[in-house]
Design a protein around this motif. Structure first.
Motif, PDB file in Angstrom:
ATOM      1  N   GLU A 117      17.211 -33.914  -1.041  1.00 14.78           N
ATOM      2  CA  GLU A 117      16.660 -34.989  -1.876  1.00 14.78           C
ATOM      3  C   GLU A 117      15.826 -35.958  -1.041  1.00 14.78           C
ATOM      4  O   GLU A 117      14.722 -36.356  -1.436  1.00 14.78           O
ATOM      5  N   ILE A 118      16.308 -36.331   0.122  1.00 13.58           N
ATOM      6  CA  ILE A 118      15.575 -37.270   0.997  1.00 13.58           C
ATOM      7  C   ILE A 118      14.302 -36.607   1.511  1.00 13.58           C
ATOM      8  O   ILE A 118      13.242 -37.259   1.565  1.00 13.58           O
ATOM      9  N   GLU A 119      14.374 -35.343   1.871  1.00 13.59           N
ATOM     10  CA  GLU A 119      13.163 -34.634   2.326  1.00 13.59           C
ATOM     11  C   GLU A 119      12.128 -34.548   1.224  1.00 13.59           C
ATOM     12  O   GLU A 119      10.913 -34.704   1.472  1.00 13.59           O
ATOM     13  N   ALA A 120      12.547 -34.339  -0.011  1.00 18.35           N
ATOM     14  CA  ALA A 120      11.604 -34.304  -1.146  1.00 18.35           C
ATOM     15  C   ALA A 120      10.972 -35.668  -1.339  1.00 18.35           C
ATOM     16  O   ALA A 120       9.768 -35.760  -1.637  1.00 18.35           O
ATOM     17  N   ASP A 121      11.749 -36.762  -1.191  1.00 15.83           N
ATOM     18  CA  ASP A 121      11.190 -38.115  -1.300  1.00 15.83           C
ATOM     19  C   ASP A 121      10.159 -38.351  -0.201  1.00 15.83           C
ATOM     20  O   ASP A 121       9.140 -38.987  -0.444  1.00 15.83           O
ATOM     21  N   LEU A 122      10.416 -37.867   0.985  1.00 14.96           N
ATOM     22  CA  LEU A 122       9.464 -38.032   2.096  1.00 14.96           C
ATOM     23  C   LEU A 122       8.167 -37.285   1.823  1.00 14.96           C
ATOM     24  O   LEU A 122       7.079 -37.755   2.177  1.00 14.96           O
ATOM     25  N   GLU A 123       8.242 -36.119   1.234  1.00  7.52           N
ATOM     26  CA  GLU A 123       7.061 -35.337   0.923  1.00  7.52           C
ATOM     27  C   GLU A 123       6.170 -36.065  -0.089  1.00  7.52           C
ATOM     28  O   GLU A 123       4.950 -35.969  -0.047  1.00  7.52           O
ATOM     29  N   ARG A 124       6.795 -36.799  -1.021  1.00  2.00           N
ATOM     30  CA  ARG A 124       6.032 -37.511  -2.033  1.00  2.00           C
ATOM     31  C   ARG A 124       5.284 -38.710  -1.450  1.00  2.00           C
ATOM     32  O   ARG A 124       4.347 -39.195  -2.052  1.00  2.00           O
ATOM     33  N   LEU A 125       5.740 -39.210  -0.319  1.00  2.00           N
ATOM     34  CA  LEU A 125       5.084 -40.404   0.255  1.00  2.00           C
ATOM     35  C   LEU A 125       3.784 -40.094   0.904  1.00  2.00           C
ATOM     36  O   LEU A 125       3.271 -39.323   1.433  1.00  2.00           O
TER      37      LEU A 125
END
Length: 125
Positions: A117-125
């Motif tokens: 989940e955190i890696e997916a949030d980082l990708e969106r940034l």
């Protein structure tokens, strides 16, 4: 602690794996199995014979007839109670181990999910 087991010569209760009780004629046979490695000099099991307790019981109070009965010897009953305590203790230990392992696997899934989940949030940034 296990006075009845000590009385029949069993001193190392930690090595007890299981036990069986069966009736042969007018005696009960207790067989205690131990954990042993290959090459150990000691036997894997021991047998103990207990004569069955004979009782004369009144069958019918009106006719006054009696019947002969046999039952387990009191000393064997006490030994079995102690063996049951040992067996339950080992079951509880394995249950605790299974629970801890299950909790660990669940925690692993939760952590992996959160990392994804955190890696997916980082990708969106």
């Amino acid at each position: 602690m296990y006075e009845n087991l000590k009385a029949i010569g069993i001193t190392d209760v930690d090595q007890i794996e299981k036990y069986t009780v069966r009736t042969e004629g007018r005696a009960d046979v207790l067989k205690v199995y131990y954990r042993r490695d290959k090459g150990d000099l000691f036997a894997r099991s021991e047998k103990f014979k207990y004569p069955r307790q004979q009782k004369r019981v009144k069958v019918d109070s009106g006719s006054g007839s009696y019947s002969d009965m046999s039952e387990i010897a009191p000393t064997l009953r006490y030994v079995i109670e102690e063996l049951d305590q040992i067996a339950r203790h080992e079951e509880q230990e394995t249950d605790v181990k299974k629970k801890i392992l299950s909790d660990l696997r669940h925690l692993e899934k939760v952590v992996n999910s959160k990392i994804a989940e955190i890696e997916a949030d980082l990708e969106r940034l």
